[in-house]
Scaffold this active site. Structure first.
Site, PDB file in Angstrom:
ATOM      1  N   ASN A  48      -4.982  -3.474  -8.526  1.00 22.62           N
ATOM      2  CA  ASN A  48      -6.265  -3.409  -7.812  1.00 22.62           C
ATOM      3  C   ASN A  48      -7.187  -2.421  -8.527  1.00 22.62           C
ATOM      4  O   ASN A  48      -6.823  -1.861  -9.563  1.00 22.62           O
ATOM      5  CB  ASN A  48      -6.037  -3.008  -6.352  1.00 22.62           C
ATOM      6  CG  ASN A  48      -5.279  -1.698  -6.257  1.00 22.62           C
ATOM      7  OD1 ASN A  48      -5.769  -0.653  -6.680  1.00 22.62           O
ATOM      8  ND2 ASN A  48      -4.056  -1.751  -5.733  1.00 22.62           N
TER       9      ASN A  48
ATOM     10  N   ASP B  78       0.456  -4.829  -1.845  1.00 19.52           N
ATOM     11  CA  ASP B  78       1.237  -5.273  -0.687  1.00 19.52           C
ATOM     12  C   ASP B  78       2.336  -6.261  -1.087  1.00 19.52           C
ATOM     13  O   ASP B  78       3.349  -6.370  -0.407  1.00 19.52           O
ATOM     14  CB  ASP B  78       0.310  -5.929   0.348  1.00 19.52           C
ATOM     15  CG  ASP B  78      -0.553  -4.885   1.042  1.00 19.52           C
ATOM     16  OD1 ASP B  78      -0.033  -3.776   1.293  1.00 19.52           O
ATOM     17  OD2 ASP B  78      -1.739  -5.146   1.299  1.00 19.52           O
TER      18      ASP B  78
ATOM     19  N   LYS C 129       6.923 -13.783 -22.060  1.00 18.97           N
ATOM     20  CA  LYS C 129       5.548 -14.147 -21.684  1.00 18.97           C
ATOM     21  C   LYS C 129       5.497 -15.601 -21.186  1.00 18.97           C
ATOM     22  O   LYS C 129       6.021 -16.499 -21.862  1.00 18.97           O
ATOM     23  CB  LYS C 129       4.644 -13.972 -22.910  1.00 18.97           C
ATOM     24  CG  LYS C 129       3.192 -14.215 -22.610  1.00 18.97           C
ATOM     25  CD  LYS C 129       2.352 -14.046 -23.863  1.00 18.97           C
ATOM     26  CE  LYS C 129       0.952 -14.559 -23.610  1.00 18.97           C
ATOM     27  NZ  LYS C 129       0.178 -14.655 -24.837  1.00 18.97           N
TER      28      LYS C 129
ATOM     29  N   PRO D 204       7.729  -2.850   0.014  1.00 19.29           N
ATOM     30  CA  PRO D 204       8.007  -1.957   1.151  1.00 19.29           C
ATOM     31  C   PRO D 204       6.725  -1.229   1.536  1.00 19.29           C
ATOM     32  O   PRO D 204       5.928  -0.881   0.665  1.00 19.29           O
ATOM     33  CB  PRO D 204       9.041  -0.976   0.583  1.00 19.29           C
ATOM     34  CG  PRO D 204       8.888  -1.061  -0.899  1.00 19.29           C
ATOM     35  CD  PRO D 204       8.421  -2.448  -1.205  1.00 19.29           C
ATOM     36  N   ASP D 205       6.489  -1.024   2.822  1.00 14.93           N
ATOM     37  CA  ASP D 205       5.345  -0.215   3.250  1.00 14.93           C
ATOM     38  C   ASP D 205       5.813   1.246   3.274  1.00 14.93           C
ATOM     39  O   ASP D 205       6.540   1.663   4.176  1.00 14.93           O
ATOM     40  CB  ASP D 205       4.827  -0.667   4.620  1.00 14.93           C
ATOM     41  CG  ASP D 205       3.484  -0.017   4.921  1.00 14.93           C
ATOM     42  OD1 ASP D 205       3.371   1.216   4.742  1.00 14.93           O
ATOM     43  OD2 ASP D 205       2.543  -0.739   5.298  1.00 14.93           O
ATOM     44  N   ILE D 206       5.411   1.987   2.263  1.00 15.80           N
ATOM     45  CA  ILE D 206       5.910   3.360   2.081  1.00 15.80           C
ATOM     46  C   ILE D 206       5.482   4.245   3.255  1.00 15.80           C
ATOM     47  O   ILE D 206       6.270   5.021   3.798  1.00 15.80           O
ATOM     48  CB  ILE D 206       5.383   3.954   0.749  1.00 15.80           C
ATOM     49  CG1 ILE D 206       5.688   3.000  -0.407  1.00 15.80           C
ATOM     50  CG2 ILE D 206       5.984   5.336   0.491  1.00 15.80           C
ATOM     51  CD1 ILE D 206       4.946   3.323  -1.696  1.00 15.80           C
TER      52      ILE D 206
ATOM     53  N   LYS E 267      -3.768   0.773  12.203  1.00 14.88           N
ATOM     54  CA  LYS E 267      -2.829   1.288  11.191  1.00 14.88           C
ATOM     55  C   LYS E 267      -2.294   2.664  11.597  1.00 14.88           C
ATOM     56  O   LYS E 267      -1.122   2.976  11.401  1.00 14.88           O
ATOM     57  CB  LYS E 267      -3.503   1.365   9.811  1.00 14.88           C
ATOM     58  CG  LYS E 267      -3.618  -0.003   9.149  1.00 14.88           C
ATOM     59  CD  LYS E 267      -4.364   0.030   7.831  1.00 14.88           C
ATOM     60  CE  LYS E 267      -4.553  -1.397   7.303  1.00 14.88           C
ATOM     61  NZ  LYS E 267      -5.444  -1.516   6.173  1.00 14.88           N
TER      62      LYS E 267
ATOM     63  N   LYS F 155       1.662   2.684  12.059  1.00 13.64           N
ATOM     64  CA  LYS F 155       2.437   3.413  11.051  1.00 13.64           C
ATOM     65  C   LYS F 155       2.819   4.814  11.540  1.00 13.64           C
ATOM     66  O   LYS F 155       3.377   5.609  10.786  1.00 13.64           O
ATOM     67  CB  LYS F 155       1.642   3.494   9.737  1.00 13.64           C
ATOM     68  CG  LYS F 155       1.330   2.108   9.153  1.00 13.64           C
ATOM     69  CD  LYS F 155       0.834   2.172   7.722  1.00 13.64           C
ATOM     70  CE  LYS F 155       0.375   0.791   7.259  1.00 13.64           C
ATOM     71  NZ  LYS F 155       0.270   0.658   5.813  1.00 13.64           N
TER      72      LYS F 155
HETATM   73  O1  PMT Z   1      -8.592   5.563  -6.357  1.00 10.17           O
HETATM   74  P1  PMT Z   1     -10.090   5.471  -6.100  1.00 10.17           P
HETATM   75  O2  PMT Z   1     -10.802   4.601  -7.107  1.00 10.17           O
HETATM   76  O3  PMT Z   1     -10.729   6.831  -5.956  1.00 10.17           O
HETATM   77  O4  PMT Z   1     -10.294   4.722  -4.702  1.00 10.17           O
HETATM   78  C1  PMT Z   1      -9.895   5.342  -3.517  1.00 10.17           C
HETATM   79  C2  PMT Z   1      -9.203   4.355  -2.546  1.00 10.17           C
HETATM   80  C3  PMT Z   1     -10.196   3.306  -2.108  1.00 10.17           C
HETATM   81  C4  PMT Z   1      -8.010   3.691  -3.221  1.00 10.17           C
HETATM   82  C5  PMT Z   1      -8.707   5.221  -1.337  1.00 10.17           C
HETATM   83  O5  PMT Z   1      -9.814   5.853  -0.743  1.00 10.17           O
HETATM   84  C6  PMT Z   1      -7.996   4.376  -0.308  1.00 10.17           C
HETATM   85  O6  PMT Z   1      -8.577   3.793   0.591  1.00 10.17           O
HETATM   86  N1  PMT Z   1      -6.629   4.273  -0.416  1.00 10.17           N
HETATM   87  C7  PMT Z   1      -5.790   3.406   0.399  1.00 10.17           C
HETATM   88  C8  PMT Z   1      -5.838   2.017  -0.137  1.00 10.17           C
HETATM   89  C9  PMT Z   1      -4.925   1.079   0.626  1.00 10.17           C
HETATM   90  O7  PMT Z   1      -3.943   0.645   0.104  1.00 10.17           O
HETATM   91  O8  PMT Z   1      -5.268   0.887   1.871  1.00 10.17           O
HETATM   92  P2  PMT Z   1      -4.422  -0.085   2.918  1.00 10.17           P
HETATM   93  O9  PMT Z   1      -5.326  -0.158   4.097  1.00 10.17           O
HETATM   94  O10 PMT Z   1      -4.034  -1.331   2.247  1.00 10.17           O
HETATM   95  O11 PMT Z   1      -3.138   0.751   3.234  1.00 10.17           O
HETATM   96  C10 PMT Z   1      -3.047   1.654   4.347  1.00 10.17           C
HETATM   97  C11 PMT Z   1      -2.181   2.838   3.997  1.00 10.17           C
HETATM   98  O12 PMT Z   1      -0.831   2.419   3.797  1.00 10.17           O
HETATM   99  C12 PMT Z   1      -2.596   3.573   2.736  1.00 10.17           C
HETATM  100  O13 PMT Z   1      -2.467   4.953   2.959  1.00 10.17           O
HETATM  101  C13 PMT Z   1      -1.606   3.078   1.686  1.00 10.17           C
HETATM  102  O14 PMT Z   1      -1.338   4.076   0.698  1.00 10.17           O
HETATM  103  C14 PMT Z   1      -0.370   2.816   2.526  1.00 10.17           C
HETATM  104  N2  PMT Z   1       0.495   1.726   2.007  1.00 10.17           N
HETATM  105  C15 PMT Z   1       0.019   0.447   1.916  1.00 10.17           C
HETATM  106  C16 PMT Z   1       0.859  -0.560   1.475  1.00 10.17           C
HETATM  107  C17 PMT Z   1       2.179  -0.245   1.124  1.00 10.17           C
HETATM  108  N3  PMT Z   1       2.994  -1.183   0.687  1.00 10.17           N
HETATM  109  N4  PMT Z   1       2.617   1.016   1.225  1.00 10.17           N
HETATM  110  C18 PMT Z   1       1.803   2.000   1.677  1.00 10.17           C
HETATM  111  O15 PMT Z   1       2.217   3.162   1.760  1.00 10.17           O
END
Ligand code: PMT
Length: 402
Positions: free
Chosen positions: A208, A277, A287, A303-305, A339, A343
């Site tokens: 991403n 995700d 390749k 896994p959702d950490i 969330k 979480k």
């Molecule tokens: O890195 P930059 O360019 O400065 O941009 C910043 C940012 C946009 C990345 C940052 O501000 C931000 O929003 N980070 C979270 C991005 C994200 O994955 O959001 P989410 O809504 O999909 O996830 C929610 C939370 O669960 C997040 O804290 C994420 O780290 C966590 N997560 C999500 C999926 C996963 N498999 N494991 C997780 O721990």
């Protein structure tokens, strides 16, 4: 970050004096009012006019200058300073101050100030390792003077080793730390930053637009406030923040392993990383060849950490204060609140990543903060450094009740 701060920059005679120009630029760019004092030897390397032009303040060179003493004397300069930086600091200046010698504008002002003093030494490696120099530095450290240690490298004198002036960015970072209240001292904070990469084959991956800027800003801010910081970082192009332990990872699974390996010693975990995700069900060993007009890659959930950390509550391990991020393009508040609850977080930072000046790969952000007790707070458009400061203000305020 340094608005309303008065900083004295002492420049000594050494080839690294030109690097003080870059340091001056970083300080003034951050809003500091910088007053430069140059020793006589420093003026052999760089002209005072350069510092005068870039600081927009007169440069002080002579102790017995009638006009300068009448307008702003050395004692008044020393009294008004919030911070004193000497960069480059020679063995001579450190030796003089360690032994109470005040015989020019720089040494008298350093000795008259009550402000914190930060030395950034630069000298020949043999001078640096000389026990006389080391004893002087040690004495000053014991007395509370701060040091930004020189780095190793090729020295201007032809020698190789320790003695090269620290990077201006590192000195700047130490200056910020010297001016910051240590309200996170004794705390260990783990921060995740950047994207994860999920490999499809040896040349392709799913990822991403995260640059890591938000997470790195948090790591720098937490370190300045006295925390021990572990930064678990996905691939980014950013410089390693000074004084922070960086653990580099690539995939979500690697990030999970590192976070879980360190969580037991953490007081706070902040998950700013944009974790993928899904990952390909199978990584192709070679390749994938272009053949059919369309193709399908089967994905499996990562896994959702963060959710895993929230679930620690029910186990034996005490759970750290948990801060999540929510990157949303619609229904910001609703999705973030969901969330937070699902979480089991203490706080969530919701950013609208559909806006051009917020979210991914920009220097600014705006966010809505939601807390476990149902309260919320709004942070308007600001730099990611400023947002990091606001997030940590809320963490500090709530940490004692955690
Ligand atoms: O890195 P930059 O360019 O400065 O941009 C910043 C940012 C946009 C990345 C940052 O501000 C931000 O929003 N980070 C979270 C991005 C994200 O994955 O959001 P989410 O809504 O999909 O996830 C929610 C939370 O669960 C997040 O804290 C994420 O780290 C966590 N997560 C999500 C999926 C996963 N498999 N494991 C997780 O721990």
């Amino acid at each position: 970050m340094l608005r309303n701060k008065k900083i004295i920059l002492g420049v000594c005679g050494g080839i690294a004096a030109y690097k003080a120009i870059e340091l001056l630029r970083l300080l003034t760019k951050s809003g500091a009012d910088v007053h430069v004092i140059m020793t006589r030897a420093a003026q052999e390397f760089v002209a005072p006019l350069t510092f005068q032009t870039l600081s927009s303040n007169p440069v002080h060179t002579e102790l017995f200058n009638l006009i300068a003493e009448r307008e702003i004397g050395h004692i008044s300069l020393a009294d008004r300073a919030d911070l004193f930086i000497v960069a480059p600091a020679t063995a001579n200046i450190i030796g003089k101050i360690a032994n109470g010698i005040a015989d020019d504008m720089l040494t008298t002002t350093v000795m008259a100030t009550k402000a914190p003093v930060l030395f950034a030494p630069a000298m020949n490696v043999n001078m640096f390792t000389n026990p006389i120099y080391q004893e002087n530095e040690e004495k000053l450290r014991r007395l509370g003077y701060l040091f930004e240690a020189p780095i190793s490298g090729n020295l201007a004198c032809g020698w190789q080793g320790e003695g090269k002036l620290a990077a201006p960015e590192a000195i700047f970072e130490s200056a910020l730390a010297a001016l910051t209240e240590k309200d996170l001292a004794g705390r260990t904070i783990l921060i995740t930053a950047g994207p994860t990469r999920e490999e499809i084959d040896p040349v392709r991956y799913i990822s991403n637009h995260s640059s890591g800027k938000m997470g790195y800003a948090l790591a720098r801010a937490a370190r300045r406030r006295g925390a021990k910081v572990l930064l678990v970082s996905g691939p980014t192009a950013l410089d390693k923040p000074c004084g922070v332990s960086v653990i580099a990872v690539t995939s979500a699974s690697e990030m999970q392993s590192e976070v879980m390996a360190h969580v037991a010693k953490c007081d706070v975990v902040i998950k700013a990383a944009a974790v993928a995700d899904y990952r390909p069900l199978a990584r192709n060993l070679t390749k994938i060849k272009k053949s059919a007009d369309s193709t399908t890659i089967e994905l499996i959930k990562n896994p959702d950490i963060l959710a895993g950390l929230g679930a620690l509550d029910s186990g034996l391990m005490p759970r750290p204060f948990l801060v999540g991020f929510a990157a949303e393009t619609d229904a910001l508040a609703e999705n973030a609140a969901k969330k937070l609850k699902e979480k089991n977080l203490d706080m969530i930072v919701a950013n609208d990543v559909s806006q051009a000046d917020a979210g991914f790969n920009v220097d600014t952000n705006r966010a809505l903060l939601f807390f476990r007790d149902g309260s919320s707070s709004q942070c308007g458009l600001m730099s990611k450094d400023q947002l990091a400061g606001s997030i940590l203000d809320h963490v500090v305020a709530r940490l004692t009740q955690h």
